[in-house]
Write a protein that holds these residues in place. Structure first.
Motif, mmCIF file in Angstrom:
data_model
loop_
_atom_site.group_PDB
_atom_site.id
_atom_site.type_symbol
_atom_site.label_atom_id
_atom_site.label_comp_id
_atom_site.label_asym_id
_atom_site.label_seq_id
_atom_site.Cartn_x
_atom_site.Cartn_y
_atom_site.Cartn_z
ATOM 1 N N ASP A 85 0.846 -1.194 0.000
ATOM 2 C CA ASP A 85 0.000 0.000 0.000
ATOM 3 C C ASP A 85 0.884 1.246 0.000
ATOM 4 O O ASP A 85 2.111 1.152 -0.050
ATOM 5 C CB ASP A 85 -0.976 -0.021 1.190
ATOM 6 C CG ASP A 85 -0.278 -0.004 2.545
ATOM 7 O OD1 ASP A 85 0.925 0.360 2.624
ATOM 8 O OD2 ASP A 85 -0.942 -0.344 3.537
ATOM 9 N N ALA A 86 0.267 2.403 0.069
ATOM 10 C CA ALA A 86 1.000 3.672 0.005
ATOM 11 C C ALA A 86 1.989 3.834 1.153
ATOM 12 O O ALA A 86 3.001 4.528 1.020
ATOM 13 C CB ALA A 86 0.019 4.840 -0.002
ATOM 14 N N ALA A 87 1.721 3.158 2.279
ATOM 15 C CA ALA A 87 2.615 3.245 3.444
ATOM 16 C C ALA A 87 3.743 2.214 3.385
ATOM 17 O O ALA A 87 4.569 2.150 4.295
ATOM 18 C CB ALA A 87 1.813 3.066 4.737
ATOM 19 N N GLY A 88 3.780 1.392 2.324
ATOM 20 C CA GLY A 88 4.847 0.403 2.177
ATOM 21 C C GLY A 88 4.574 -0.915 2.890
ATOM 22 O O GLY A 88 5.466 -1.741 3.034
ATOM 23 N N ARG A 89 3.321 -1.136 3.324
ATOM 24 C CA ARG A 89 2.949 -2.390 3.994
ATOM 25 C C ARG A 89 2.424 -3.387 2.963
ATOM 26 O O ARG A 89 1.702 -3.010 2.042
ATOM 27 C CB ARG A 89 1.892 -2.134 5.066
ATOM 28 C CG ARG A 89 2.388 -1.318 6.243
ATOM 29 C CD ARG A 89 1.298 -1.155 7.291
ATOM 30 N NE ARG A 89 0.119 -0.515 6.726
ATOM 31 C CZ ARG A 89 -0.190 0.766 6.884
ATOM 32 N NH1 ARG A 89 0.566 1.537 7.619
ATOM 33 N NH2 ARG A 89 -1.277 1.272 6.320
ATOM 34 N N TYR A 90 2.782 -4.653 3.147
ATOM 35 C CA TYR A 90 2.273 -5.695 2.255
ATOM 36 C C TYR A 90 0.754 -5.777 2.386
ATOM 37 O O TYR A 90 0.214 -5.753 3.491
ATOM 38 C CB TYR A 90 2.913 -7.043 2.573
ATOM 39 C CG TYR A 90 4.383 -7.085 2.216
ATOM 40 C CD1 TYR A 90 4.784 -7.287 0.900
ATOM 41 C CD2 TYR A 90 5.358 -6.911 3.188
ATOM 42 C CE1 TYR A 90 6.123 -7.307 0.563
ATOM 43 C CE2 TYR A 90 6.702 -6.936 2.861
ATOM 44 C CZ TYR A 90 7.076 -7.143 1.546
ATOM 45 O OH TYR A 90 8.405 -7.163 1.221
ATOM 46 N N THR A 91 0.062 -5.887 1.239
ATOM 47 C CA THR A 91 -1.396 -5.898 1.254
ATOM 48 C C THR A 91 -1.987 -7.304 1.250
ATOM 49 O O THR A 91 -3.147 -7.482 1.596
ATOM 50 C CB THR A 91 -1.964 -5.128 0.043
ATOM 51 O OG1 THR A 91 -1.484 -5.735 -1.162
ATOM 52 C CG2 THR A 91 -1.556 -3.665 0.095
ATOM 53 N N PHE A 92 -1.213 -8.306 0.856
ATOM 54 C CA PHE A 92 -1.709 -9.680 0.810
ATOM 55 C C PHE A 92 -1.356 -10.339 2.142
ATOM 56 O O PHE A 92 -0.184 -10.515 2.450
ATOM 57 C CB PHE A 92 -1.062 -10.445 -0.347
ATOM 58 C CG PHE A 92 -1.843 -11.638 -0.807
ATOM 59 C CD1 PHE A 92 -2.544 -11.599 -2.002
ATOM 60 C CD2 PHE A 92 -1.884 -12.797 -0.055
ATOM 61 C CE1 PHE A 92 -3.263 -12.696 -2.441
ATOM 62 C CE2 PHE A 92 -2.598 -13.901 -0.490
ATOM 63 C CZ PHE A 92 -3.294 -13.851 -1.678
#
Length: 195
Positions: A18-25
């Motif tokens: 995501d925009a914050a650099g966190r994995y989305t899956f």
């Protein structure tokens, strides 16, 4: 070719941020990829190509060349306190395989990658946490090619994405042209397709 595209798609999906650099899956929903096919068909080559094309790290192990401790780590005795009483229990050190992932990250600077374990169905395998951003991919040979393999039970197969790999001359020829394989080999295979 289909397996390669599926692995690339899986790797990219698992590593989307995501925009914050966190994995989305969610890691809990990720499934290792399992390639099944005869020896020499190119399972390792598929992983090398995907890693190169996606610019990620690759740690490849042929598990039959290692001991069980390579996978699960070495036992050590530690003291824990349960219900106010100190007891000794066995824990395991970080496995050699997982340590190799961290070594690859340090050596290459690539924080994402593929942990590829070949001949996975010849030994039992412990459970260690692979860093975020790393896809677990494994390969095995069908029983007709290796008498020491064990069949996977339905519970194991339910937890992986299995892909059966088969030779395809048209796909290999396409690869060979891109890699500039010598023309005499291509001409020979054009005449002797069964070779």
């Amino acid at each position: 070719k289909e397996a390669k595209e599926e692995i690339k798609h899986t790797l990219l999906a698992y590593n989307r941020k995501d925009a914050a650099g966190r994995y989305t899956f969610p890691k809990l929903r990720q499934r290792p990829v399992l390639l099944m096919g005869p020896p020499g068909i190119g399972k390792t080559a598929i992983m090398e190509q995907v890693a190169e094309e996606c610019n990620v790290g690759l740690v490849a192990y042929t598990i039959t060349h290692h001991t069980r401790q390579s996978a699960v780590g070495l036992p050590r005795i530690v003291t824990r306190c349960y219900n106010g009483k100190e007891v000794s229990i066995t824990e395991y050190t970080l496995s050699e395989i997982i340590a190799s992932v961290y070594d690859c990250m340090e050596r290459t600077g690539k924080k994402e990658g593929i942990l590829f374990i070949d001949e996975i169905n010849c030994v039992s395998f412990g459970s260690h946490s692979v860093p975020e951003g790393w896809l677990i991919a494994a390969a095995g040979n069908p029983p007709e090619y290796n008498k020491s393999v064990r069949e996977f039970d339905i519970v194991t197969l339910d937890r992986v994405r299995r892909m059966d790999i088969e030779a395809d001359l048209e796909v290999w020829m396409e690869y060979a042209w891109k890699k500039e394989i010598h023309g005499s080999i291509l001409a020979y295979l054009g005449m002797k397709k069964d070779h």
